[in-house]
Design a protein around this motif. Structure first.
Motif, PDB file in Angstrom:
ATOM      1  N   ARG A 201       5.647   5.750  -5.442  1.00  0.00           N
ATOM      2  CA  ARG A 201       6.617   4.843  -4.419  1.00  0.00           C
ATOM      3  C   ARG A 201       6.540   4.005  -4.261  1.00  0.00           C
ATOM      4  NH1 ARG A 201       7.353   2.210  -0.076  1.00  0.00           N
ATOM      5  NH2 ARG A 201       8.884   3.364   1.389  1.00  0.00           N
ATOM      6  N   ASN A 202       5.493   3.095  -4.113  1.00  0.00           N
ATOM      7  CA  ASN A 202       4.801   1.428  -4.787  1.00  0.00           C
ATOM      8  C   ASN A 202       5.735   1.467  -5.685  1.00  0.00           C
ATOM      9  OD1 ASN A 202       3.404   2.093  -2.551  1.00  0.00           O
ATOM     10  ND2 ASN A 202       2.033   1.346  -3.139  1.00  0.00           N
ATOM     11  N   ALA A 203       6.134   1.538  -7.173  1.00  0.00           N
ATOM     12  CA  ALA A 203       6.226   1.676  -8.467  1.00  0.00           C
ATOM     13  C   ALA A 203       7.625   1.616  -8.401  1.00  0.00           C
ATOM     14  CB  ALA A 203       5.887   2.424  -9.301  1.00  0.00           C
ATOM     15  N   ARG A 204       8.815   2.879  -7.949  1.00  0.00           N
ATOM     16  CA  ARG A 204       9.691   3.349  -7.861  1.00  0.00           C
ATOM     17  C   ARG A 204      10.585   1.779  -6.515  1.00  0.00           C
ATOM     18  NH1 ARG A 204       9.924   7.837  -4.602  1.00  0.00           N
ATOM     19  NH2 ARG A 204      12.171   7.496  -5.013  1.00  0.00           N
ATOM     20  N   ALA A 205       9.816   1.470  -5.737  1.00  0.00           N
ATOM     21  CA  ALA A 205       9.839   0.409  -4.123  1.00  0.00           C
ATOM     22  C   ALA A 205      10.067  -0.765  -5.239  1.00  0.00           C
ATOM     23  CB  ALA A 205       9.071   0.721  -3.053  1.00  0.00           C
ATOM     24  N   LEU A 206       8.828  -1.482  -5.463  1.00  0.00           N
ATOM     25  CA  LEU A 206       8.844  -2.486  -6.450  1.00  0.00           C
ATOM     26  C   LEU A 206      10.258  -2.469  -7.217  1.00  0.00           C
ATOM     27  CD1 LEU A 206       5.004  -2.828  -7.576  1.00  0.00           C
ATOM     28  CD2 LEU A 206       6.769  -4.489  -6.160  1.00  0.00           C
ATOM     29  N   LEU A 207      10.664  -1.645  -8.146  1.00  0.00           N
ATOM     30  CA  LEU A 207      11.750  -1.398  -9.280  1.00  0.00           C
ATOM     31  C   LEU A 207      13.068  -2.031  -8.088  1.00  0.00           C
ATOM     32  CD1 LEU A 207      10.887   0.363 -12.128  1.00  0.00           C
ATOM     33  CD2 LEU A 207      10.806  -1.398 -12.419  1.00  0.00           C
ATOM     34  N   GLU A 208      13.231  -1.213  -7.360  1.00  0.00           N
ATOM     35  CA  GLU A 208      14.577  -1.142  -6.793  1.00  0.00           C
ATOM     36  C   GLU A 208      14.724  -2.521  -5.665  1.00  0.00           C
ATOM     37  OE1 GLU A 208      15.492   2.300  -4.587  1.00  0.00           O
ATOM     38  OE2 GLU A 208      14.703   3.303  -5.973  1.00  0.00           O
ATOM     39  N   TYR A 209      13.526  -2.811  -5.016  1.00  0.00           N
ATOM     40  CA  TYR A 209      13.457  -4.369  -4.661  1.00  0.00           C
ATOM     41  C   TYR A 209      14.634  -4.814  -5.471  1.00  0.00           C
ATOM     42  CZ  TYR A 209      12.619  -7.712  -1.310  1.00  0.00           C
ATOM     43  OH  TYR A 209      12.752  -8.956  -0.614  1.00  0.00           O
ATOM     44  N   VAL A 210      13.753  -5.151  -6.814  1.00  0.00           N
ATOM     45  CA  VAL A 210      14.458  -6.516  -7.439  1.00  0.00           C
ATOM     46  C   VAL A 210      15.411  -6.133  -7.892  1.00  0.00           C
ATOM     47  CG1 VAL A 210      11.935  -7.213  -7.403  1.00  0.00           C
ATOM     48  CG2 VAL A 210      12.603  -5.894  -9.596  1.00  0.00           C
ATOM     49  N   GLY A 211      15.607  -5.115  -7.883  1.00  0.00           N
ATOM     50  CA  GLY A 211      17.167  -4.688  -8.814  1.00  0.00           C
ATOM     51  C   GLY A 211      17.224  -4.050 -10.023  1.00  0.00           C
ATOM     52  N   LYS A 212      15.932  -3.517 -10.702  1.00  0.00           N
ATOM     53  CA  LYS A 212      15.230  -3.038 -11.414  1.00  0.00           C
ATOM     54  C   LYS A 212      15.739  -1.400 -11.481  1.00  0.00           C
ATOM     55  CE  LYS A 212      15.198  -7.178 -14.348  1.00  0.00           C
ATOM     56  NZ  LYS A 212      15.885  -7.292 -15.347  1.00  0.00           N
TER      57      LYS A 212
ATOM     58  N   THR B  58      11.687 -12.186 -23.416  1.00  0.00           N
ATOM     59  CA  THR B  58      11.407 -11.361 -24.748  1.00  0.00           C
ATOM     60  C   THR B  58      10.671 -10.008 -24.559  1.00  0.00           C
ATOM     61  OG1 THR B  58       9.595 -12.298 -25.849  1.00  0.00           O
ATOM     62  CG2 THR B  58      11.057 -13.525 -25.723  1.00  0.00           C
ATOM     63  N   VAL B  59      10.936  -9.621 -23.588  1.00  0.00           N
ATOM     64  CA  VAL B  59      10.557  -8.740 -23.539  1.00  0.00           C
ATOM     65  C   VAL B  59      11.020  -7.159 -22.684  1.00  0.00           C
ATOM     66  CG1 VAL B  59       8.254  -6.813 -21.505  1.00  0.00           C
ATOM     67  CG2 VAL B  59       7.963  -8.703 -22.573  1.00  0.00           C
ATOM     68  N   ASP B  60      10.855  -6.073 -22.887  1.00  0.00           N
ATOM     69  CA  ASP B  60      11.521  -5.430 -22.214  1.00  0.00           C
ATOM     70  C   ASP B  60      10.814  -3.610 -21.564  1.00  0.00           C
ATOM     71  OD1 ASP B  60      14.087  -3.093 -22.446  1.00  0.00           O
ATOM     72  OD2 ASP B  60      13.842  -2.288 -24.497  1.00  0.00           O
ATOM     73  N   VAL B  61      11.066  -4.026 -20.926  1.00  0.00           N
ATOM     74  CA  VAL B  61      10.271  -2.741 -19.943  1.00  0.00           C
ATOM     75  C   VAL B  61      10.814  -1.797 -19.623  1.00  0.00           C
ATOM     76  CG1 VAL B  61       8.747  -2.126 -18.086  1.00  0.00           C
ATOM     77  CG2 VAL B  61       9.270  -4.595 -17.965  1.00  0.00           C
ATOM     78  N   ALA B  62      10.217  -0.733 -20.668  1.00  0.00           N
ATOM     79  CA  ALA B  62      11.166   0.995 -21.395  1.00  0.00           C
ATOM     80  C   ALA B  62      10.765   1.837 -20.130  1.00  0.00           C
ATOM     81  CB  ALA B  62      10.416   0.923 -22.559  1.00  0.00           C
ATOM     82  N   GLY B  63      10.176   1.589 -19.696  1.00  0.00           N
ATOM     83  CA  GLY B  63       9.307   2.691 -18.218  1.00  0.00           C
ATOM     84  C   GLY B  63       7.846   2.970 -18.212  1.00  0.00           C
ATOM     85  N   LEU B  64       7.689   3.006 -16.443  1.00  0.00           N
ATOM     86  CA  LEU B  64       6.383   2.676 -15.789  1.00  0.00           C
ATOM     87  C   LEU B  64       6.356   3.958 -15.641  1.00  0.00           C
ATOM     88  CD1 LEU B  64       7.408  -0.155 -15.433  1.00  0.00           C
ATOM     89  CD2 LEU B  64       6.051   0.546 -13.282  1.00  0.00           C
ATOM     90  N   THR B  65       4.880   4.751 -16.329  1.00  0.00           N
ATOM     91  CA  THR B  65       4.427   5.280 -16.003  1.00  0.00           C
ATOM     92  C   THR B  65       3.107   5.812 -15.013  1.00  0.00           C
ATOM     93  OG1 THR B  65       2.707   5.502 -18.127  1.00  0.00           O
ATOM     94  CG2 THR B  65       4.479   6.719 -17.971  1.00  0.00           C
TER      95      THR B  65
ATOM     96  N   ASP C 240      16.733   0.482 -12.472  1.00  0.00           N
ATOM     97  CA  ASP C 240      17.122   1.514 -14.795  1.00  0.00           C
ATOM     98  C   ASP C 240      16.011   1.466 -14.732  1.00  0.00           C
ATOM     99  OD1 ASP C 240      17.094  -1.695 -14.650  1.00  0.00           O
ATOM    100  OD2 ASP C 240      18.309  -1.581 -16.891  1.00  0.00           O
ATOM    101  N   ILE C 241      15.704   0.997 -14.555  1.00  0.00           N
ATOM    102  CA  ILE C 241      13.914   0.970 -15.050  1.00  0.00           C
ATOM    103  C   ILE C 241      13.094   2.931 -15.266  1.00  0.00           C
ATOM    104  CG2 ILE C 241      11.424   0.466 -16.167  1.00  0.00           C
ATOM    105  CD1 ILE C 241      12.887  -2.384 -15.935  1.00  0.00           C
ATOM    106  N   PRO C 242      12.963   3.409 -16.011  1.00  0.00           N
ATOM    107  CA  PRO C 242      12.271   4.511 -15.296  1.00  0.00           C
ATOM    108  C   PRO C 242      10.896   4.428 -14.772  1.00  0.00           C
ATOM    109  CG  PRO C 242      12.707   4.453 -17.381  1.00  0.00           C
ATOM    110  CD  PRO C 242      12.738   3.782 -17.303  1.00  0.00           C
ATOM    111  N   VAL C 243      10.800   5.736 -13.594  1.00  0.00           N
ATOM    112  CA  VAL C 243       9.450   6.177 -13.272  1.00  0.00           C
ATOM    113  C   VAL C 243       9.100   7.274 -13.414  1.00  0.00           C
ATOM    114  CG1 VAL C 243       7.361   5.215 -11.849  1.00  0.00           C
ATOM    115  CG2 VAL C 243       9.534   3.529 -12.130  1.00  0.00           C
ATOM    116  N   HIS C 244       7.924   7.839 -13.972  1.00  0.00           N
ATOM    117  CA  HIS C 244       7.689   8.689 -14.578  1.00  0.00           C
ATOM    118  C   HIS C 244       6.111   9.558 -13.678  1.00  0.00           C
ATOM    119  CE1 HIS C 244      11.216   9.391 -17.907  1.00  0.00           C
ATOM    120  NE2 HIS C 244      10.439   8.560 -17.901  1.00  0.00           N
ATOM    121  N   ARG C 245       6.432  10.341 -13.328  1.00  0.00           N
ATOM    122  CA  ARG C 245       5.569  10.614 -12.503  1.00  0.00           C
ATOM    123  C   ARG C 245       4.059  11.650 -13.597  1.00  0.00           C
ATOM    124  NH1 ARG C 245       5.466  13.250  -7.544  1.00  0.00           N
ATOM    125  NH2 ARG C 245       8.433  14.259  -8.377  1.00  0.00           N
ATOM    126  N   GLY C 246       2.948  10.903 -13.575  1.00  0.00           N
ATOM    127  CA  GLY C 246       1.948  10.936 -14.289  1.00  0.00           C
ATOM    128  C   GLY C 246       0.303  11.753 -13.540  1.00  0.00           C
TER     129      GLY C 246
END
Length: 306
Positions: free
Chosen positions: A52-63, A32-39, A65-71
């Motif tokens: 790097r860690n945020a992007r690597a996590l998402l890519e490793y588990v096939g996600k 039921t959860v749609d992760v729209a993005g990480l900041t 397509d979820i954007p990671v934005h620089r804060g």
């Protein structure tokens, strides 16, 4: 425990980080959860490493397509503290392939403002790092946080011992001015502080007794098990960001009490948080259902006895 609350969209403000990584994997695995993005914000590790860690996590588990934005790479004033003693040099205990996806040109603050404005009352914002990005959001786009469906924060040691200073918790200490600005907006929010986090722990024995056929769950277990291997004196791992994430998705994992939270922004007590007399807009975590939370985490991540 009651059933899951349906949360269509969630944005995670994070500084991964071991516990951040597990919390992110929980959100990705939860129904039921749609992760729209990480900041991303600096904190547990440098901003570059957290990104790097945020992007690597998402890519490793096939996600990917979820954007990671620089804060924010720095707090509102000064520099972020370090948490290398807990998270290690890289922030994760599991080496992941170098991420390849491009970083969106849109920064975290603009992304948050756009998402909250376009989807008023529909986005749950879970902040599990220093509150710098959220404070900058309110400074640049006043009233943006009020458009969130709910705001869940992991931070503070409200009238309780700290973990980086005698009375200060790491996230609030990293940017005490940002913490004060966010906590004094007067907006309804849920705060998971150290007193709550000390109620939930996974033992070394439990961590080593689990397995998962789920890619998300297996990665989470590897991160936890490697954290224990890094220091043989560790007997248990407290849950921090995991509690905030679980409560955002399934509020029944804990009870709360309404308070007003005051944060010292400077001086020797920078980062210290206290509850003012009377009620207030902050739903402060009170009693956490430790057994239920661990069971729910295992259910989402497909953990089972080895």
């Amino acid at each position: 425990m009651k059933g899951l609350a349906a949360l269509p969209r969630i944005i995670i403000d994070t500084d991964p980080g071991v516990d951040d990584a597990i919390a992110i994997l929980m959100a990705l695995a939860a129904p039921t959860v749609d992760v729209a993005g990480l900041t991303v914000v600096g904190g547990n590790v440098s901003h570059a490493r957290a990104l790097r860690n945020a992007r690597a996590l998402l890519e490793y588990v096939g996600k990917s397509d979820i954007p990671v934005h620089r804060g924010s790479s720095r707090p509102l004033t000064g520099k972020f503290a370090s948490a290398r003693n807990f998270h290690g040099g890289s922030g994760l205990t599991r080496r992941l392939p170098k991420p390849t996806a491009d970083i969106p040109p849109q920064g975290a603050v603009d992304f948050l403002a756009e998402q909250l404005s376009a989807n008023p009352g529909e986005v749950t914002l879970v902040s599990i790092g220093p509150l710098t990005n959220l404070a900058r959001l309110e400074r640049q786009y006043p009233g943006s946080l009020a458009q969130a469906a709910s705001l869940v924060i992991m931070g503070g040691a409200v009238d309780s011992p700290g973990n980086i200073r005698p009375q200060a918790e790491f996230n609030f200490y990293c940017d005490p001015l940002a913490a004060r600005e966010v906590m004094t907006t007067g907006l309804p929010m849920t705060l998971v502080d150290l007193a709550a986090c000390r109620q939930v722990a996974m033992s070394r024995e439990m961590a080593n007794s689990l397995k998962s056929r789920n890619r998300l769950g297996l990665l989470a277990l590897q991160i936890i098990q490697n954290w224990f291997k890094a220091d043989e004196s560790r007997e248990s791992m407290l849950f921090y960001d995991q509690i905030a994430m679980a409560s955002a998705i399934c509020p029944a994992v804990m009870t709360t009490r309404q308070v007003t939270v005051e944060v010292e922004a400077e001086g020797p007590e920078a980062g210290v948080s206290r509850a003012a007399p009377g009620g207030g807009p902050v739903a402060l975590a009170d009693k956490v259902d430790s057994e239920g939370l661990l069971a729910l985490t295992g259910q989402w991540l497909g953990w089972e006895a080895a």
